[in-house]
Design an enzyme around this catalytic site. Structure first.
Site, PDB file in Angstrom:
ATOM      1  N   GLU A 180       0.859  -1.196   0.000  1.00  0.00           N
ATOM      2  CA  GLU A 180       0.000   0.000   0.000  1.00  0.00           C
ATOM      3  C   GLU A 180       0.890   1.239   0.000  1.00  0.00           C
ATOM      4  O   GLU A 180       1.913   1.285   0.676  1.00  0.00           O
ATOM      5  CB  GLU A 180      -0.902  -0.052   1.246  1.00  0.00           C
ATOM      6  CG  GLU A 180      -1.530   1.251   1.677  1.00  0.00           C
ATOM      7  CD  GLU A 180      -2.503   1.860   0.666  1.00  0.00           C
ATOM      8  OE1 GLU A 180      -3.315   1.143   0.071  1.00  0.00           O
ATOM      9  OE2 GLU A 180      -2.419   3.086   0.473  1.00  0.00           O
ATOM     10  N   CYS A 196     -13.180  -0.740  -8.271  1.00  0.00           N
ATOM     11  CA  CYS A 196     -14.278   0.211  -8.021  1.00  0.00           C
ATOM     12  C   CYS A 196     -14.571   1.020  -9.281  1.00  0.00           C
ATOM     13  O   CYS A 196     -15.365   1.951  -9.246  1.00  0.00           O
ATOM     14  CB  CYS A 196     -13.947   1.122  -6.845  1.00  0.00           C
ATOM     15  SG  CYS A 196     -12.405   2.006  -7.073  1.00  0.00           S
TER      16      CYS A 196
END
Ligand code: SAH
Length: 442
Positions: free
Chosen positions: A328, A400
């Protein structure tokens, strides 16, 4: 034909998410933001491109609006649909997108969200005005008028606590402090972020420029507000940057803590001010369960979770695996992920803070399964080759943004992976967004 000419007509085609077509005198115009079948007025901008001006007549798909703000507020797109109609409309758009990109998977399913009102656990509001030099507004950007802000006292996609806190804050500062002016770079009030977990914990983040106003009375009154949940933290972020985004130049915890606890599928997560967490917690449970059902199992497996955020997937999946590694880029999120793993007593999960693009270049790791959950831009095209070179048995690609998903998927199909399962999940009811979940095997 003149620029700025107003054209009226019926929307005859829509491509995901909201690219519309209108035909006028054999000219085909494209623009954003309408619904199939609506009669609209558009303003020609350049060539065959136009901008939405207003809806003149509803589409027959629409009913009476569920939200008093829906005409003006840019937050939602489908408040005039029943939820059932919204689902079938979105499903058609997604099926068309897949078809046009030659992604044919027979068992494709569009899954509904378990909740479609009060579902958001985070809202980022902007200070501004509803019209030029009007009274202070605090809310979302106006539909097709990005510079105006719409007050949202009765927003129905958040818990009522959001509406109470937002309106109190707007009233408190109205006539007292100036909103930040993006063009002139003057004024104080910029953004206002509320997070509320399903445990009822509320975290508030007020974003202003550096100034010498005394906010202590505001904080005090805020804490005395009657809300159903509990305000556990107030953060004041100072941001003088010219960027429209919230740049945390200085962050002060003025009350309590700078995080809330959230619970998801039996695990606990500390969610800090600036780290990513799925905005629809109930539907996120469905998302992770669907993903877990798609993959072949986690026993004795090694998992690589790319774009791991606060480490939700790394832990929810990793707890059943031999080991798991999350990658991340946001340090705040990685720190939270490390703490979350401790909180959940998981010793087989690790995290590194890096750009996926860099990390996958020379990472010594042998994953059986790679989970990919990139932001809306999708996977950096220059990273895809290195990601596929890990040669795992299976990929789980969660996205998404269906538009970048269909673009990225091609590289995996070209390298010999095939779709084993594909679903869309309505993570964002009332808006034109949804989530894709795709299981790829060799
Ligand atoms: N899987 C997580 C988070 C997904 S959101 C969950 O389900 O909660 C996407 C995440 O990717 C965000 O946390 C964002 O900060 C991160 N991100 C964006 N660009 C990145 C990059 N180039 N490298 C690594 N992480 C990135």
């Amino acid at each position: 034909m003149a620029k700025n000419k107003i054209i009226e007509g019926i929307v005859t085609n829509v491509d995901f998410p909201n690219k519309c077509t209108l035909v006028d005198n054999e000219n085909e115009y494209t623009f954003k933001g309408a619904i199939l079948g609506q009669k609209v007025a558009i303003k020609r901008t350049r060539g065959k491109k136009a901008k939405m001006v207003e809806v003149l007549e509803k589409s027959e798909l629409e009913e009476t609006s569920n939200c008093i703000h829906s005409d003006r507020c840019g937050g939602c797109a489908y408040q005039t649909f029943s939820y059932k109609k919204e689902l079938s409309y979105k499903e058609k758009l997604i099926r068309k997108l897949l078809e046009e990109n030659d992604i044919n998977f027979e068992g494709f399913q569009f899954v509904e969200s378990p909740v479609y009102s009060g579902y958001r656990n985070k809202m980022e509001y902007t200070f501004g005005d509803e019209c030029k030099d009007g009274p202070l507004a605090l809310g979302l950007h106006r539909k097709n008028h990005f510079h105006d802000i719409v007050n949202t006292p009765e927003c129905n996609i958040v818990h009522e606590d959001f509406n109470i806190i937002r309106e109190f804050t707007r009233e408190y500062f109205d006539g007292v402090l100036e909103k930040y002016n993006r063009m002139r770079h003057t004024g104080v009030l910029r953004h206002f972020v509320i997070r509320r977990s399903s445990l009822g914990e509320i975290l508030i983040n007020l974003v202003t420029t550096h100034n010498d106003f005394d906010f202590s009375k505001y904080y005090e009154e805020l804490l005395n507000l009657k809300v159903e949940g509990k305000i556990v933290g107030i953060v004041h972020t100072y941001n003088d940057s010219l960027s429209d985004a919230i740049v945390p130049e200085r962050v002060e915890v003025v009350y309590g803590r700078d995080f809330i606890y959230e619970e998801l599928l039996g695990l606990k997560f500390k969610v800090s001010c600036f780290s990513f967490f799925q905005t629809n917690t109930d539907s996120a449970k469905v998302l992770y369960e669907l993903g877990r059902d798609m993959i072949s199992g986690l026993d004795n497996k090694v998992l690589l979770d790319l774009y791991s955020g606060t480490g939700t997937i790394t832990q929810i999946f990793g707890q059943y695996a031999d080991k798991a590694l999350g990658v991340e880029i946001v340090k705040d999120a990685v720190d939270a992920a490390v703490e979350n793993a401790k909180l959940n007593e998981l010793s087989n999960v690790e995290f590194i803070c890096d750009d996926v693009f860099n990390a996958v270049k020379n990472l010594e790791y042998n994953p059986d399964i790679i989970v990919l959950d990139p932001p809306r831009d999708g996977i950096n095209p220059r990273a895809i080759k290195n990601i596929i070179d890990f040669n795992p048995d299976e990929f789980l690609y969660i996205s998404c943004n269906p538009a970048t998903f269909v673009r990225d998927l091609q590289a995996f199909l070209d390298r010999g992976y095939k779709i084993d399962n594909l679903k869309a999940l309505d993570q964002f009811p009332r808006t034109n967004h949804c989530e894709m979940i795709c299981h790829l095997v060799k």
